[in-house]
Design a protein around this motif. Sequence first.
Motif, PDB file in Angstrom:
ATOM      1  N   MET A 123       0.856  -1.167  -0.001  1.00 47.59           N
ATOM      2  CA  MET A 123       0.211   0.164   0.096  1.00 47.59           C
ATOM      3  C   MET A 123       0.934   1.350  -0.019  1.00 47.59           C
ATOM      4  N   GLU A 124       0.669   2.021  -0.746  1.00 44.27           N
ATOM      5  CA  GLU A 124       1.619   3.142  -1.180  1.00 44.27           C
ATOM      6  C   GLU A 124       1.134   4.337  -0.378  1.00 44.27           C
ATOM      7  N   GLN A 125      -0.113   4.457  -0.573  1.00 49.72           N
ATOM      8  CA  GLN A 125      -0.682   5.774   0.145  1.00 49.72           C
ATOM      9  C   GLN A 125      -0.609   5.716   1.736  1.00 49.72           C
ATOM     10  N   LYS A 126      -0.277   6.706   2.153  1.00 44.21           N
ATOM     11  CA  LYS A 126       0.166   6.776   3.727  1.00 44.21           C
ATOM     12  C   LYS A 126      -0.811   7.951   4.451  1.00 44.21           C
ATOM     13  N   ASN A 127      -1.378   8.757   3.556  1.00 39.49           N
ATOM     14  CA  ASN A 127      -2.029   9.827   4.210  1.00 39.49           C
ATOM     15  C   ASN A 127      -3.423   9.860   3.806  1.00 39.49           C
ATOM     16  N   PHE A 128      -4.281   9.970   4.753  1.00 39.72           N
ATOM     17  CA  PHE A 128      -5.905   9.899   4.423  1.00 39.72           C
ATOM     18  C   PHE A 128      -6.527  10.918   5.163  1.00 39.72           C
ATOM     19  N   GLU A 129      -7.832  11.149   4.840  1.00 34.76           N
ATOM     20  CA  GLU A 129      -8.928  12.103   5.429  1.00 34.76           C
ATOM     21  C   GLU A 129      -9.103  11.300   6.760  1.00 34.76           C
ATOM     22  N   VAL A 130      -9.597  10.132   6.732  1.00 34.93           N
ATOM     23  CA  VAL A 130     -10.176   9.303   7.748  1.00 34.93           C
ATOM     24  C   VAL A 130      -9.481   8.089   7.867  1.00 34.93           C
TER      25      VAL A 130
ATOM     26  N   TYR B 136      -6.676  -2.378   4.844  1.00 34.25           N
ATOM     27  CA  TYR B 136      -5.343  -2.751   5.444  1.00 34.25           C
ATOM     28  C   TYR B 136      -5.824  -3.740   6.478  1.00 34.25           C
ATOM     29  N   LYS B 137      -5.265  -5.225   6.121  1.00 36.62           N
ATOM     30  CA  LYS B 137      -5.388  -6.203   7.170  1.00 36.62           C
ATOM     31  C   LYS B 137      -4.267  -6.029   8.174  1.00 36.62           C
ATOM     32  N   GLY B 138      -4.508  -5.935   9.536  1.00 35.93           N
ATOM     33  CA  GLY B 138      -3.426  -5.868  10.431  1.00 35.93           C
ATOM     34  C   GLY B 138      -4.159  -5.199  11.828  1.00 35.93           C
ATOM     35  N   LEU B 139      -3.232  -5.196  12.776  1.00 38.03           N
ATOM     36  CA  LEU B 139      -3.689  -4.852  14.201  1.00 38.03           C
ATOM     37  C   LEU B 139      -2.995  -3.204  14.414  1.00 38.03           C
ATOM     38  N   ALA B 140      -3.929  -2.324  14.652  1.00 33.98           N
ATOM     39  CA  ALA B 140      -3.239  -1.103  14.910  1.00 33.98           C
ATOM     40  C   ALA B 140      -2.956  -1.140  16.474  1.00 33.98           C
ATOM     41  N   VAL B 141      -1.597  -0.843  16.652  1.00 28.63           N
ATOM     42  CA  VAL B 141      -1.203  -0.866  17.965  1.00 28.63           C
ATOM     43  C   VAL B 141      -0.731   0.440  18.741  1.00 28.63           C
ATOM     44  N   LYS B 142      -0.409   1.585  17.829  1.00 29.01           N
ATOM     45  CA  LYS B 142       0.003   2.900  18.334  1.00 29.01           C
ATOM     46  C   LYS B 142      -0.933   3.904  17.860  1.00 29.01           C
ATOM     47  N   ALA B 143      -1.266   4.899  18.760  1.00 29.39           N
ATOM     48  CA  ALA B 143      -2.016   6.195  18.098  1.00 29.39           C
ATOM     49  C   ALA B 143      -1.201   7.516  18.625  1.00 29.39           C
ATOM     50  N   ASP B 144      -1.143   8.295  17.710  1.00 27.69           N
ATOM     51  CA  ASP B 144      -0.500   9.472  18.535  1.00 27.69           C
ATOM     52  C   ASP B 144      -1.505  10.724  17.880  1.00 27.69           C
ATOM     53  N   ARG B 145      -1.218  11.841  18.724  1.00 29.09           N
ATOM     54  CA  ARG B 145      -1.861  13.231  17.831  1.00 29.09           C
ATOM     55  C   ARG B 145      -0.579  13.953  17.348  1.00 29.09           C
ATOM     56  N   ILE B 146      -1.056  14.414  16.019  1.00 29.21           N
ATOM     57  CA  ILE B 146      -0.005  15.564  15.483  1.00 29.21           C
ATOM     58  C   ILE B 146      -0.791  16.825  15.266  1.00 29.21           C
ATOM     59  N   GLU B 147       0.124  17.522  14.675  1.00 35.45           N
ATOM     60  CA  GLU B 147      -0.613  18.977  14.385  1.00 35.45           C
ATOM     61  C   GLU B 147      -1.879  18.949  13.629  1.00 35.45           C
ATOM     62  N   LYS B 148      -2.001  18.409  12.607  1.00 33.83           N
ATOM     63  CA  LYS B 148      -3.057  18.418  11.872  1.00 33.83           C
ATOM     64  C   LYS B 148      -3.939  16.980  11.800  1.00 33.83           C
ATOM     65  N   GLY B 149      -3.603  16.264  12.838  1.00 29.20           N
ATOM     66  CA  GLY B 149      -4.373  15.111  12.894  1.00 29.20           C
ATOM     67  C   GLY B 149      -3.835  14.066  13.813  1.00 29.20           C
ATOM     68  N   PHE B 150      -3.718  12.861  13.165  1.00 29.97           N
ATOM     69  CA  PHE B 150      -3.421  11.636  14.059  1.00 29.97           C
ATOM     70  C   PHE B 150      -2.661  10.725  13.133  1.00 29.97           C
ATOM     71  N   THR B 151      -1.701   9.923  13.895  1.00 27.05           N
ATOM     72  CA  THR B 151      -1.140   8.880  13.395  1.00 27.05           C
ATOM     73  C   THR B 151      -1.554   7.508  13.855  1.00 27.05           C
TER      74      THR B 151
ATOM     75  N   GLU C 153       0.941  -3.187  13.760  1.00 30.75           N
ATOM     76  CA  GLU C 153       1.720  -4.436  14.196  1.00 30.75           C
ATOM     77  C   GLU C 153       2.787  -4.460  13.343  1.00 30.75           C
ATOM     78  N   SER C 154       2.889  -4.318  12.175  1.00 31.22           N
ATOM     79  CA  SER C 154       3.682  -4.470  11.213  1.00 31.22           C
ATOM     80  C   SER C 154       4.692  -3.250  10.805  1.00 31.22           C
ATOM     81  N   GLY C 155       4.430  -2.311  11.994  1.00 33.95           N
ATOM     82  CA  GLY C 155       5.506  -1.081  11.425  1.00 33.95           C
ATOM     83  C   GLY C 155       4.803   0.246  10.542  1.00 33.95           C
ATOM     84  N   ASP C 156       3.685  -0.349   9.899  1.00 33.59           N
ATOM     85  CA  ASP C 156       3.361   0.738   8.951  1.00 33.59           C
ATOM     86  C   ASP C 156       2.771   1.987   9.737  1.00 33.59           C
ATOM     87  N   VAL C 157       2.883   3.060   8.954  1.00 35.86           N
ATOM     88  CA  VAL C 157       2.236   4.307   9.937  1.00 35.86           C
ATOM     89  C   VAL C 157       1.562   5.224   8.795  1.00 35.86           C
TER      90      VAL C 157
END
Length: 302
Positions: free
Chosen positions: A1-8, A78-93, A97-101
Amino acid sequence: MEQKNFEVIIVGGSYSGLSAAMSLGRSLRQVLVIDSGLPCNRQTPHSHNFITQDGEKPAVISAKAKLQVDIYKTVQFYKGLAVKADRIEKGFTITTESGDVFTSRKVLFATGVKDLFPEIKGFGECWGISVLHCPYCHGYEVKGEKTAIIANGEMGFEYAKLISNWTKDLRLCTNGKSELTLEQTQVLQNHGVSVLEEEIDSFEHNSGYISNIVFKNGKKADVKAVYARPAFEQHCSLPQDLGCEINEQGYLKVDFMQKTTIPGIYGSGDAATQMRSVALAVSSGSFAGAAINKELIDEDFL
């Protein structure tokens, strides 16, 4: 998956998450659905009380939903487990589990809850099959059958009143000393509901279909269905990691727009309500999707 930035980003791709994804896909939003593939009703043979899908297998409903959502090309999975979430200036990351952000302006948690089964042998194997939580979802299929409720105190009393609508062959198992008042006990007995205080050891069952409750004193109760509301916890801790409040019942605290207490974060489905059903999960997801789209529009018009 190349796209990394989304609206939601939608964390949780079962009924509520997929419903929100459809609403947002139809709103032309760039959406990522992250799902680990473990819905809480995966053991339940059939889903009920959902118009047009009554009696269908849960996995069939979700598979059909995903195919329909996949038509909207701005929605990715995206099939996988979300393990970390952070707030950033204009949203969230969101980190998997596989290390994709991945980043997004808004996040919807449709992650459900995790049931914490009591120490009763066979409970987990029967859960969702003959050990039930909701009479509106499953009561019709066991109407008139020998039925037990595992509960105590005020909840046990109210639960017994409710289930008595579907069967009169009913007993309330308090799994230890009864916490009912004398008046409550008398009311139940007047309506033919017996109260059993023996501690439960196990369930005798065949592939999840219960035949007997076995008590620690060796006695048995012949039943075909059991209702129980086990303790639970949030299936995903990420909303709390981000500061979202949990209400007194243990659910994500959301307002009428499905907004959590942290701006930009929404919650829907079983994670945010005690009314656990496929139909209501779909409803709250659809509404959350519309609410998120409206918030994005309002922000872009500032």
